[in-house]
Design an enzyme around this catalytic site. Structure first.
Site, mmCIF file in Angstrom:
data_model
loop_
_atom_site.group_PDB
_atom_site.id
_atom_site.type_symbol
_atom_site.label_atom_id
_atom_site.label_comp_id
_atom_site.label_asym_id
_atom_site.label_seq_id
_atom_site.Cartn_x
_atom_site.Cartn_y
_atom_site.Cartn_z
ATOM 1 N N HIS A 1 0.508 1.676 2.830
ATOM 2 C CA HIS A 1 1.120 0.751 1.884
ATOM 3 C C HIS A 1 0.734 1.192 0.476
ATOM 4 O O HIS A 1 0.205 2.288 0.297
ATOM 5 C CB HIS A 1 0.711 -0.700 2.174
ATOM 6 C CG HIS A 1 -0.763 -0.965 2.117
ATOM 7 N ND1 HIS A 1 -1.622 -0.620 3.143
ATOM 8 C CD2 HIS A 1 -1.545 -1.535 1.153
ATOM 9 C CE1 HIS A 1 -2.860 -0.980 2.828
ATOM 10 N NE2 HIS A 1 -2.845 -1.525 1.622
ATOM 11 N N HIS B 1 -1.447 0.191 -1.919
ATOM 12 C CA HIS B 1 -2.770 0.035 -2.543
ATOM 13 C C HIS B 1 -3.468 1.377 -2.768
ATOM 14 O O HIS B 1 -3.144 2.374 -2.116
ATOM 15 C CB HIS B 1 -3.652 -0.864 -1.682
ATOM 16 C CG HIS B 1 -3.249 -2.303 -1.700
ATOM 17 N ND1 HIS B 1 -3.711 -3.225 -0.778
ATOM 18 C CD2 HIS B 1 -2.425 -3.004 -2.539
ATOM 19 C CE1 HIS B 1 -3.192 -4.414 -1.040
ATOM 20 N NE2 HIS B 1 -2.401 -4.305 -2.098
ATOM 21 N N ASP C 1 -6.357 2.464 -1.900
ATOM 22 C CA ASP C 1 -7.053 3.071 -0.770
ATOM 23 C C ASP C 1 -6.093 3.758 0.191
ATOM 24 O O ASP C 1 -6.528 4.352 1.185
ATOM 25 C CB ASP C 1 -7.905 2.036 -0.029
ATOM 26 C CG ASP C 1 -7.131 0.808 0.408
ATOM 27 O OD1 ASP C 1 -6.015 0.590 -0.094
ATOM 28 O OD2 ASP C 1 -7.646 0.040 1.253
ATOM 29 N N HIS D 1 -1.159 -7.256 5.932
ATOM 30 C CA HIS D 1 -2.106 -7.127 4.821
ATOM 31 C C HIS D 1 -1.354 -6.925 3.508
ATOM 32 O O HIS D 1 -1.787 -7.372 2.448
ATOM 33 C CB HIS D 1 -3.032 -5.946 5.087
ATOM 34 C CG HIS D 1 -3.837 -5.532 3.908
ATOM 35 N ND1 HIS D 1 -4.954 -6.229 3.482
ATOM 36 C CD2 HIS D 1 -3.685 -4.491 3.040
ATOM 37 C CE1 HIS D 1 -5.451 -5.639 2.413
ATOM 38 N NE2 HIS D 1 -4.695 -4.589 2.120
ATOM 39 N N CYS E 1 -4.825 -1.228 7.146
ATOM 40 C CA CYS E 1 -5.397 -2.530 6.788
ATOM 41 C C CYS E 1 -4.715 -3.703 7.490
ATOM 42 O O CYS E 1 -5.196 -4.839 7.395
ATOM 43 C CB CYS E 1 -5.340 -2.734 5.279
ATOM 44 S SG CYS E 1 -6.301 -1.527 4.344
ATOM 45 N N LYS F 1 -7.950 -5.377 11.468
ATOM 46 C CA LYS F 1 -9.348 -5.516 11.092
ATOM 47 C C LYS F 1 -10.221 -4.857 12.166
ATOM 48 O O LYS F 1 -9.809 -4.711 13.315
ATOM 49 C CB LYS F 1 -9.731 -6.997 10.968
ATOM 50 C CG LYS F 1 -8.809 -7.811 10.074
ATOM 51 C CD LYS F 1 -8.732 -7.261 8.662
ATOM 52 C CE LYS F 1 -10.047 -7.399 7.927
ATOM 53 N NZ LYS F 1 -9.964 -6.920 6.529
ATOM 54 N N ASN G 1 -9.106 -9.021 1.746
ATOM 55 C CA ASN G 1 -8.294 -9.227 0.546
ATOM 56 C C ASN G 1 -6.881 -9.668 0.919
ATOM 57 O O ASN G 1 -6.141 -8.924 1.554
ATOM 58 C CB ASN G 1 -8.257 -7.913 -0.252
ATOM 59 C CG ASN G 1 -7.397 -8.032 -1.499
ATOM 60 O OD1 ASN G 1 -7.050 -9.133 -1.939
ATOM 61 N ND2 ASN G 1 -7.045 -6.892 -2.071
ATOM 62 N N HIS H 1 -10.371 -0.277 7.298
ATOM 63 C CA HIS H 1 -11.777 -0.264 6.918
ATOM 64 C C HIS H 1 -12.615 -0.560 8.158
ATOM 65 O O HIS H 1 -12.210 -1.329 9.024
ATOM 66 C CB HIS H 1 -12.061 -1.323 5.838
ATOM 67 C CG HIS H 1 -11.152 -1.230 4.657
ATOM 68 N ND1 HIS H 1 -11.371 -0.351 3.616
ATOM 69 C CD2 HIS H 1 -10.005 -1.893 4.360
ATOM 70 C CE1 HIS H 1 -10.412 -0.485 2.723
ATOM 71 N NE2 HIS H 1 -9.563 -1.414 3.152
#
Length: 248
Positions: A103, A105, A107, A166, A185, A188, A197, A227
């Site tokens: 996506h 973001h 990261d 996310h 993301c 989880k 977030n 993550h």
């Protein structure tokens, strides 16, 4: 020059042990490491300070076959991405030719500018491209809507957009020959007790999206979250439980 040679020698010595077993780790730099999943697949992990969360590790997927490599998500920024791509070239003897972000973001595509400078072809969900343009971020070159199939020599890689989670534009990457799923993301890890977030999340759509992922990939063996530690399909059901609890 001497510093670079020392780094490469250290990396090569580390790689000799790293290449022998799956699950092994190799430290590329203070803020980047690789985790070997198979002879062709690696998780790349990079670290950044993210207020208010502190030091955060971000995962991506690296596929290597012969002298070519595909990258799914970059490290957090251009300098980290340069370190990773240089290691792939110098120590794995492969050139990163293709990139797809999960996506928009940082990261996921914080190192996109560097990749474009190196002539790497980039693909993304058309929604990701639209958001990147709106936010004046580096823009992936080629968009897709529902799915994209890529081939790394004989390795098939399938990218799907199954709905918001996310982020509204998040995709999943499926490598059938390796039974590896990279939902990023959207999933989880097992240690997570919250959804993290949610500033750009589609919390209402997320449970339905995760259910679609669970149904679509019943044979998955390795799930790589955005993550934290990878695992099996239990990461997907754990994420669904967190979402269900969040809606109560």
């Amino acid at each position: 020059m001497k510093k670079r040679c020392t780094f490469l020698l250290a990396a090569l010595f580390a790689l000799a042990g790293f290449a022998q077993t799956t699950g092994s780790k190799i430290k590329i730099a203070e803020d980047i490491l690789l985790i070997k999943l198979s002879d062709k697949a690696y998780i790349h992990v990079s670290y950044a300070d993210v207020p208010p969360f502190g030091k955060v590790g971000g995962n991506g997927l690296l596929l290597v076959d012969g002298n070519k490599a595909f990258l799914f998500d970059t490290p957090w920024d251009d300098p980290q991405t340069e370190k990773l791509v240089t290691f792939v070239s110098d120590s794995l003897h492969a050139t990163v030719t293709t990139f797809v972000p999960n996506h928009w973001h940082e990261d996921c595509m914080g190192g996109l500018s560097y990749l474009h400078q190196q002539g790497v072809k980039s693909y993304a969900n058309q929604m990701t491209i639209d958001i990147a343009q709106e936010k004046e971020l580096p823009v992936p070159q080629t968009g897709f809507k529902d799915s994209l199939m890529l081939k790394l020599n004989n390795i098939e890689v399938d990218c799907y957009y199954l709905g918001g989670g996310h982020a509204t534009d998040n995709i999943v990457v499926w490598v059938p020959s390796e039974n590896i799923l990279f939902p990023g993301c959207m999933s989880k890890d097992m240690a997570s007790t919250t959804l993290g977030n949610l500033s750009d999340a589609d919390v209402e759509a997320w449970p339905s999206t995760i259910r679609k992922v669970i149904e679509k990939f019943p044979s998955v063996e390795t799930v790589i979250p955005g993550h934290g530690r990878s695992g099996g399909k239990e990461l997907l059901t754990h994420t669904l439980e967190l979402l269900t609890n969040n809606q109560k």
